[in-house]
Structure formats: structure tokens, C-alpha cells
Design an enzyme around this catalytic site. Structure first.
Site, PDB file in Angstrom:
ATOM      1  N   LYS A   1      -1.379   2.509  -9.637  1.00  0.00           N
ATOM      2  CA  LYS A   1      -0.127   2.289 -10.351  1.00  0.00           C
ATOM      3  C   LYS A   1      -0.258   2.340 -11.878  1.00  0.00           C
ATOM      4  O   LYS A   1      -0.244   3.408 -12.458  1.00  0.00           O
ATOM      5  CB  LYS A   1       0.514   0.986  -9.865  1.00  0.00           C
ATOM      6  CG  LYS A   1       0.685   1.016  -8.322  1.00  0.00           C
ATOM      7  CD  LYS A   1       1.815   0.226  -7.843  1.00  0.00           C
ATOM      8  CE  LYS A   1       1.816   0.060  -6.337  1.00  0.00           C
ATOM      9  NZ  LYS A   1       2.820   0.838  -5.641  1.00  0.00           N
ATOM     10  N   TYR A   7      -0.272  -5.800   2.416  1.00  0.00           N
ATOM     11  CA  TYR A   7      -0.250  -4.362   2.705  1.00  0.00           C
ATOM     12  C   TYR A   7      -1.239  -3.694   1.764  1.00  0.00           C
ATOM     13  O   TYR A   7      -1.236  -3.955   0.564  1.00  0.00           O
ATOM     14  CB  TYR A   7       1.170  -3.828   2.466  1.00  0.00           C
ATOM     15  CG  TYR A   7       1.326  -2.329   2.609  1.00  0.00           C
ATOM     16  CD1 TYR A   7       1.314  -1.717   3.857  1.00  0.00           C
ATOM     17  CD2 TYR A   7       1.512  -1.527   1.484  1.00  0.00           C
ATOM     18  CE1 TYR A   7       1.480  -0.340   3.985  1.00  0.00           C
ATOM     19  CE2 TYR A   7       1.680  -0.146   1.604  1.00  0.00           C
ATOM     20  CZ  TYR A   7       1.663   0.435   2.861  1.00  0.00           C
ATOM     21  OH  TYR A   7       1.835   1.788   2.993  1.00  0.00           O
ATOM     22  N   ASP A  57      -7.350  -6.447  -3.763  1.00  0.00           N
ATOM     23  CA  ASP A  57      -6.489  -5.268  -3.865  1.00  0.00           C
ATOM     24  C   ASP A  57      -5.527  -5.516  -5.024  1.00  0.00           C
ATOM     25  O   ASP A  57      -4.506  -6.198  -4.875  1.00  0.00           O
ATOM     26  CB  ASP A  57      -5.745  -5.056  -2.544  1.00  0.00           C
ATOM     27  CG  ASP A  57      -4.817  -3.843  -2.610  1.00  0.00           C
ATOM     28  OD1 ASP A  57      -4.642  -3.282  -3.716  1.00  0.00           O
ATOM     29  OD2 ASP A  57      -4.264  -3.477  -1.566  1.00  0.00           O
TER      30      ASP A  57
HETATM   31  N1  HOZ Z   1       5.152  -1.743  -1.388  1.00  0.00           N
HETATM   32  C1  HOZ Z   1       4.858  -0.362  -1.556  1.00  0.00           C
HETATM   33  C2  HOZ Z   1       3.916  -0.191  -2.679  1.00  0.00           C
HETATM   34  N2  HOZ Z   1       2.822  -1.016  -2.628  1.00  0.00           N
HETATM   35  C3  HOZ Z   1       6.124   0.390  -1.706  1.00  0.00           C
HETATM   36  C4  HOZ Z   1       5.969   1.854  -1.951  1.00  0.00           C
HETATM   37  C5  HOZ Z   1       6.048   2.679  -0.731  1.00  0.00           C
HETATM   38  O1  HOZ Z   1       5.546   2.303   0.338  1.00  0.00           O
HETATM   39  O2  HOZ Z   1       6.626   3.749  -0.843  1.00  0.00           O
END
Ligand code: HOZ
Length: 432
Positions: free
Chosen positions: A269, A146, A241
Site C-alpha cells: 500500500k 485477512y 502483516d
Molecule cells: N481489505 C482489503 C484490503 N486489505 C480490501 C481490498 C480488496 O480486497 O479489494
């Protein structure tokens, strides 16, 4: 022991009236585990405190950035200082040059870097840059990875999209997704075969070097090297990424752990200390294609937000302390060893993955999870029961079986023991 969650329920009911699905990001909605989402009022070190005053050991860490735990004193001090000087100027600052320099020093593949406001913005811009640089359109990504909610990357995507059972999204024109080719993570042979046929058309390969949106799945030996090789041979841009793994698994990110150098890297992050931030950077020759030095347009009113930069600089200073990552990794290993021991004692099929302070737990008979199809075969009922048992015993895990977990430097012996005690109870429920 958390039990009264009335205030969270009330807030959720109210939120449902004004916010689609009651949440501002789908994975928060507990759709993957059932029940109502918790609403939080505060964070304190390794703990989250919900709106009813219940305390939970937090393994979400705002989905990765809080590597020092909540409200770390150095981050709060840096933010307080910046608050007195203004919230944003929409213009250049000395601090943004300082953080750019620091990022380039810590991640040597990044020779120039641009700050943006989210991980999605970083990946979207990196893809546009790769296309502008190569003059090609095709993007290769991997199933279960993702990269934010970028139109062309919402194809067989992980994270909330997978949790909701909608790895492809409505509203994305077919013309966009036709330009995205999806391969299997950790399948080097499929990558080589695809490039033999279509290598000349590929603008870029984008990959989470450690997949963290289909739970936590590290790369197998040679996978990242294969990506590097095919991109070099075919003139395609390799994008790592590292929004999740950057400054999380090591100071130099996953690329320093596996010794593979991408052309571009996306970050987020940790570099914002918990504030909204993203970044993309890489080879000077490619980065100079970005406006105003080049013709690939990219911009942002909030880019380089002085608050996010102040928090990020404080964070980078704290995590640059010698031994920081060895200590974080040791705490995470202690947690996972304890979980594995307790699952085995209860006779529950269970295994874990770990890279530094990032981990994954799988209810599976397999000894090692390295592929998307293995993740999908895990026992989802066990995960759901385990999630709620842990919650009832004061431990907050990601409310989805497809998200990585995060340990912070604030997770000490007490918090880990509390977690293991909760897990022992949870596993005993599963074995009975
Ligand atoms: N896995 C997502 C962050 N890479 C979770 C956060 C979200 O989508 O709110």
C-alpha cells in the site's frame, strides 16, 4: 448532491457481461450494503469523482495507500520523471536499493527487505520463508484477520471474504488449511494454551497488529507482547502483516506504536504510493534464506517496478516531514469526535476506534470494540442505511462493515465538515 448514477449503472451492467460479478475484487461489488457499485473516473485530493461526475469525500483511499490523497504533486512528479525513462526493466535499479535502505531505516526490525507486487504476494512469501527457516509447517492466524487471498490463509478470513459470508474459500485443498490454526484476536490466554500444547510445531504466527479487515480493531495491552513471547520461547517466527498499517499509523508502523518487534514484516500500500507493490522483510538471518542467497524460492518479473518504487520513494519523503503523523492523527480525531457527538445527539448507539489515520465505526451499544464477536454483533441494518445516506450526501465509505476507514493529509476542515453534516443527516434517519 450526488443523485444521478446512470453511467455507473450502465458500466456495471456491461461489466457483468465481461468480468465475474462485474468487479475485479469482490469487496467492490456493494454486496455488503446492497445496490450497484460506483464506477470512478478520477481522484482529486480528498475527493473521488464517479463516472457521472458526482464528487465524494473519499475515506477508502484505495484501501489505504493514498495517505497524501489523490494525485499528490510530489508523487505525480516522481512518476512523470520515471515514465520518460521506461516502465520496467526486469532487472536491478539504483532506486530499488534506495527504497530498501529507506524502509530498513524507518522500520528497524527490517534488516533486509524484498519487494514484490502485492500484499498477497508478500504474506505468501513470508509464510514460505518462515516454514523454510524453521523446518515446520503449522501456521497460526486470527479470526477476522485477512492476509490476502493466500490459499492456506483463507480460513476464517476477514475483508471481502467475510463481507460475502465466505470466510473460507472453495478451491483450497483441505491439506493446506489443516496446516492453519485459527485463534481469537486479542485472546492472549488462548494463544498461551495453544503454544503449551503445540509450540514445537508452529512455524509462524501471522497477525495484523491492528486488525483492519474486520473493521478497525486495535490490539489490547499485552496481546502483541504475548505473541512475541510465545514465538521467542518456541522458536517460531512472528510475522506482523503491516500491509495496511505500515507507514499508515506511524512512520515505523504498528510495531513502533506498540513497541513489539516481529521477526518478519509484510508491507504494501503506502510504500507504492498507490501503485501495485508489496514487500516482506525482517531479520537478516531469516531473510538470507531467500533465493538466491538461500533455498527458499521466491521471484517476480514485476518486483521492484521502477514506477512503483518512484511513487513509493516520493511518498516516503513526504510522510517523513516532521509532524506529519501528529497532524493526520489530529484530523482523524476531529472527524471521529464529530461523528460520536452527532450519533449521541441523535440517540444512535455508535462507537469508534482510531490509530493514527486509520479508524473504525461501529453501530453498537458497546463502549469499546476489541473482539471479532463484538464486530459481528454490530447493527448491520444501521450500517447499510448509514452507508447509503452518506453516499447520497457526498461521502464515500468502504462498502462493507468489515473494512477500516482511512483519512489522508488532503482531508482538511472543509472535507471533514462536509462529512459531519452528511453524518448528522444519516444519524437522524436512523433515530427516526
Ligand atoms: N481489505 C482489503 C484490503 N486489505 C480490501 C481490498 C480488496 O480486497 O479489494
Amino acid at each position: 448532491m450526488p443523485n444521478n448514477r446512470d453511467q455507473s449503472k450502465k458500466l456495471y451492467d456491461l461489466a457483468l457481461q465481461y468480468i465475474p460479478g462485474g468487479v475485479n475484487s469482490p469487496v467492490r461489488a456493494f454486496k455488503g450494503v446492497g445496490g450497484n457499485p460506483l464506477f470512478f473516473q478520477a481522484g482529486e485530493g480528498a475527493f473521488l469523482i464517479d463516472s457521472d461526475g458526482n464528487r465524494y469525500v473519499d475515506y477508502v483511499g484505495a484501501w489505504g495507500p493514498l495517505i497524501l490523497g489523490h494525485c499528490h504533486e510530489k508523487v505525480i512528479a516522481a512518476l512523470s520523471k520515471q515514465l520518460e525513462r521506461g516502465l520496467g526493466y526486469g532487472a536491478s535499479t539504483e532506486a530499488e536499493v534506495e527504497i530498501a535502505k529507506r524502509i530498513c531505516e524507518l522500520v528497524p526490525s527490517v534488516e533486509k527487505v524484498r519487494l514484490v507486487t502485492s500484499g498477497t504476494e508478500a504474506t505468501m512469501s513470508a509464510i514460505r520463508l518462515a516454514r523454510g527457516y524453521t523446518g515446520r509447517d503449522l501456521v497460526v492466524k486470527f479470526e477476522g484477520c485477512y492476509h490476502g487471498h493466500v490459499d492456506g490463509l483463507l480460513v476464517k478470513a476477514g475483508s471481502g471474504a467475510l463481507t460475502l459470508g465466505e470466510p473460507d474459500s472453495l478451491g483450497v485443498p483441505k491439506a493446506y488449511t489443516d496446516l492453519t490454526h485459527v485463534l481469537s484476536f486479542n485472546d492472549s490466554a488462548a494463544v498461551q494454551e495453544f503454544f503449551t500444547q503445540h509450540g514445537d510445531d508452529v512455524a509462524c504466527v501471522i497477525v495484523e497488529p491492528i486488525a483492519g479487515n474486520m473493521n478497525c480493531v486495535p490490539p489490547e495491552a499485552e496481546f502483541l507482547q504475548t505473541l512475541r513471547q510465545v514465538c521467542t520461547d518456541n522458536g517460531s517466527v512472528l510475522i506482523f502483516d503491516e500491509v495496511m498499517t505500515g507507514f499508515r499509523v506511524a512512520l515505523g508502523g504498528a510495531q513502533s506504536v506498540y513497541g513489539v518487534t516481529p521477526d518478519l514484516t509484510t508491507l504494501g500500500k503506502v510504500i507504492g504510493g498507490g501503485l501495485p507493490v508489496g514487500a516482506f522483510g525482517g531479520k537478516r538471518e531469516i531473510m538470507d534464506c531467500i533465493a538466491p542467497s538461500g533455498a527458499v524460492y521466491q521471484a517476480g518479473t514485476l518486483s521492484g517496478s521502477p514506477l512503483a518504487v518512484a511513487a513509493g520513494l516520493a511518498m516516503l519523503e513526504a510522510i517523513s516531514e516532521p509532524g506529519f503523523y501528529d497532524d493526520l492523527s489530529a484530523r482523524t480525531t476531529r472527524l471521529l469526535d464529530g461523528l460520536n457527538e452527532r450519533a449521541a445527539a441523535a440517540g444512535v448507539p455508535f462507537t469508534t476506534n482510531q490509530v493514527g489515520g486509520m479508524f473504525g465505526c461501529f453501530f453498537s451499544n458497546e463502549e469499546h470494540i476489541s473482539r471479532f464477536d463484538q464486530v459481528m454483533q454490530c447493527n448491520m441494518n444501521h450500517f447499510q442505511t448509514y452507508f447509503h445516506q452518506m453516499l447520497n450526501n457526498g461521502v464515500y465509505l468502504a462498502p462493507s462493515a468489515y473494512e477500516a476507514g482511512f483519512v489522508s493529509s488532503a482531508h482538511g476542515e472543509t472535507e471533514i465538515q462536509l462529512t459531519l453534516d452528511a453524518a448528522e443527516k444519516a444519524f437522524s434517519t436512523l433515530s427516526s
